[in-house]
Design a protein around this motif. Structure first.
Motif, PDB file in Angstrom:
ATOM      1  N   GLY A 181       0.824  -1.221   0.000  1.00 58.97           N
ATOM      2  CA  GLY A 181       0.000   0.000   0.000  1.00 58.97           C
ATOM      3  C   GLY A 181       0.849   1.257   0.000  1.00 58.97           C
ATOM      4  O   GLY A 181       0.542   2.245  -0.677  1.00 58.97           O
ATOM      5  N   ILE A 182       1.966   1.221   0.748  1.00 57.48           N
ATOM      6  CA  ILE A 182       2.864   2.383   0.819  1.00 57.48           C
ATOM      7  C   ILE A 182       3.471   2.659  -0.555  1.00 57.48           C
ATOM      8  O   ILE A 182       3.540   3.801  -1.005  1.00 57.48           O
ATOM      9  CB  ILE A 182       3.978   2.117   1.866  1.00 57.48           C
ATOM     10  N   LEU A 205       0.782   6.266  -6.754  1.00 61.84           N
ATOM     11  CA  LEU A 205       0.084   5.952  -8.010  1.00 61.84           C
ATOM     12  C   LEU A 205      -1.411   6.221  -7.853  1.00 61.84           C
ATOM     13  O   LEU A 205      -2.057   6.748  -8.756  1.00 61.84           O
ATOM     14  CB  LEU A 205       0.309   4.483  -8.384  1.00 61.84           C
ATOM     15  N   VAL A 206      -1.947   5.859  -6.679  1.00 66.72           N
ATOM     16  CA  VAL A 206      -3.369   6.085  -6.407  1.00 66.72           C
ATOM     17  C   VAL A 206      -3.655   7.588  -6.375  1.00 66.72           C
ATOM     18  O   VAL A 206      -4.575   8.079  -7.028  1.00 66.72           O
ATOM     19  CB  VAL A 206      -3.778   5.419  -5.068  1.00 66.72           C
ATOM     20  N   ILE A 207      -2.816   8.317  -5.624  1.00 65.94           N
ATOM     21  CA  ILE A 207      -3.027   9.764  -5.473  1.00 65.94           C
ATOM     22  C   ILE A 207      -3.003  10.463  -6.824  1.00 65.94           C
ATOM     23  O   ILE A 207      -3.803  11.352  -7.092  1.00 65.94           O
ATOM     24  CB  ILE A 207      -1.953  10.375  -4.536  1.00 65.94           C
ATOM     25  N   ASP A 257      -3.031  -2.664 -13.138  1.00 67.69           N
ATOM     26  CA  ASP A 257      -1.769  -2.034 -13.570  1.00 67.69           C
ATOM     27  C   ASP A 257      -0.916  -1.684 -12.354  1.00 67.69           C
ATOM     28  O   ASP A 257       0.302  -1.875 -12.357  1.00 67.69           O
ATOM     29  CB  ASP A 257      -2.036  -0.700 -14.305  1.00 67.69           C
ATOM     30  N   ARG A 258      -1.583  -1.138 -11.345  1.00 69.54           N
ATOM     31  CA  ARG A 258      -0.829  -0.686 -10.174  1.00 69.54           C
ATOM     32  C   ARG A 258      -0.214  -1.863  -9.434  1.00 69.54           C
ATOM     33  O   ARG A 258       0.918  -1.787  -8.984  1.00 69.54           O
ATOM     34  CB  ARG A 258      -1.735   0.135  -9.239  1.00 69.54           C
ATOM     35  N   LEU A 262       6.706   6.675  -8.989  1.00 71.60           N
ATOM     36  CA  LEU A 262       6.211   7.625  -9.981  1.00 71.60           C
ATOM     37  C   LEU A 262       7.274   7.964 -11.023  1.00 71.60           C
ATOM     38  O   LEU A 262       7.128   8.939 -11.752  1.00 71.60           O
ATOM     39  CB  LEU A 262       5.734   8.897  -9.277  1.00 71.60           C
ATOM     40  N   ALA A 263       8.313   7.129 -11.109  1.00 72.04           N
ATOM     41  CA  ALA A 263       9.399   7.353 -12.061  1.00 72.04           C
ATOM     42  C   ALA A 263       9.890   8.803 -12.024  1.00 72.04           C
ATOM     43  O   ALA A 263       9.824   9.533 -13.005  1.00 72.04           O
ATOM     44  CB  ALA A 263       8.963   6.973 -13.482  1.00 72.04           C
ATOM     45  N   PRO A 264      10.385   9.232 -10.862  1.00 73.80           N
ATOM     46  CA  PRO A 264      10.812  10.629 -10.712  1.00 73.80           C
ATOM     47  C   PRO A 264      12.035  10.941 -11.573  1.00 73.80           C
ATOM     48  O   PRO A 264      12.813  10.041 -11.891  1.00 73.80           O
ATOM     49  CB  PRO A 264      11.160  10.731  -9.228  1.00 73.80           C
ATOM     50  N   ALA A 265      12.183  12.222 -11.913  1.00 72.48           N
ATOM     51  CA  ALA A 265      13.359  12.640 -12.670  1.00 72.48           C
ATOM     52  C   ALA A 265      14.584  12.667 -11.762  1.00 72.48           C
ATOM     53  O   ALA A 265      15.695  12.459 -12.231  1.00 72.48           O
ATOM     54  CB  ALA A 265      13.122  14.023 -13.278  1.00 72.48           C
TER      55      ALA A 265
END
Ligand SMILES: Nc1ncnc2c1ncn2[C@@H]1O[C@H](COP(=O)(O)OP(=O)(O)O)[C@@H](O)[C@H]1O
Ligand SMILES: [Mg+2]
Length: 297
Positions: A111-112, A117-119, A127-128, A169-172
């Motif tokens: 969940g963490i 992804l949910v937000i 998918d998630r 979230l695949a951050p830069a």
């Protein structure tokens, strides 16, 4: 243009010696500037209290900077409204020093990792779940751990959850503040290997804060050495390690434990009385800068 460009960052705190006393201004971060290009790894090092955490907390706007500029992909981050800042945090994720206090104790590990992804409304539930499985695999966590609560995991596993969450979230950019220093020495190397592997696999842009130079030597292409809120030396990791120009950097490197104790060179002490906070960085070799008085002349 670099992905990250920090210029003249200052953060002062008021400190009172006694409730009735006059507050004293402390410059925790003093005119700090650095840039990080896409895919680069910058190690921000220095002893405890040198201003590393304050620097990254200002960049993420967890605290407000006193002065300076932070361009992220050319956009000025300081002064952005909260709504734009929320969107930007998706691309600027943080791994905290202490996984115990940074993970919600009532949420499962899965969940963490899924929460961001949910937000942000990303993907269908299926998918998630697939994404969470992938992230678990990346950080070396067994898929069976997804249903566990943080207290049912070891410290190393909790920090892996923290890393997976930051990557969801695949951050830069990933900002990691002493990501292994709260862990048992015996598992630090494992978590470092996870970070190294991810750095290579994903080509992450990483700002890594550490007081342990060994960690930085493993992970970073460039180093910035902080002392009393100032960057006193910066350059490619190899150059800074093999030809340190600032006396503080030399002392820091000489304090590194040697894997072969027989060959440990004598420890160099740094004389704090000789520190000049006004010394500017000067180029001592191509791409290698140090705030030594000699460099100023
Ligand atoms: N919220 C705060 N209020 C007052 N002083 C602070 C605060 N946060 C940090 N400091 C001071 O700023 C200096 C730098 O701290 P910090 O950024 O945590 O250093 P580091 O991460 O390198 O150990 C220290 O002198 C610390 O006591
Ligand atoms: Mg710190």
């Amino acid at each position: 243009m670099s992905l990250i460009e920090v210029t003249g960052l200052v953060k002062t705190f008021e400190r009172r010696q006694a409730p009735w006393g006059r507050p004293r201004l402390i410059r925790a971060v003093d005119r700090v500037s650095f840039a990080i290009g896409e895919g680069e790894t910058l190690g921000l090092v220095g002893e405890s209290g040198s201003g590393k955490t304050t620097t990254v907390r200002c960049l993420l706007r967890l605290i407000e900077p006193t002065a300076g500029s932070f361009l992220f992909r050319g956009e000025q981050v300081f002064g952005l409204p909260a709504s734009r800042m929320r969107a930007l945090r998706r691309d600027l994720q943080m791994i905290f020093q202490d996984p115990d206090s940074s993970l919600n104790p009532r949420m499962t590990a899965g969940g963490i990792v899924e929460e961001g992804l949910v937000i942000h409304g990303i993907g269908s539930p299926a998918d998630r779940r697939a994404r969470v499985r992938e992230l678990f695999e990346w950080v070396g966590l067994d898929a069976g751990m997804a249903g566990r609560l943080p207290h049912e995991l070891s410290g190393g596993q909790r920090q892996r959850v923290g890393i997976a969450r930051a990557l969801a979230l695949a951050p830069a950019v990933l900002v990691a503040d002493e990501p292994v220093s709260a862990l048992d020495v015996s598992i630090q190397a494992q978590v470092v290997n996870v970070l190294m592997d991810l750095q290579q696999r994903l080509g992450l842009t990483l700002l890594l804060v550490a007081h342990d130079l060994r960690l930085v030597r493993h992970l970073c292409s460039r180093i910035a050495v902080m002392y009393r809120g100032r960057i006193v030396e910066t350059g490619r990791a190899g150059a800074v390690f093999h030809a340190p120009a600032h006396p503080y950097t030399r002392a820091l490197i000489s304090a590194m434990p040697d894997p072969d104790p027989g060959s440990q060179p004598p420890r160099i002490r740094y004389d704090a009385a000789g520190f000049d906070p006004e010394a500017e960085l000067g180029e001592v070799a191509p791409g290698h800068w140090a705030a030594t008085s000699a460099a100023r002349q």
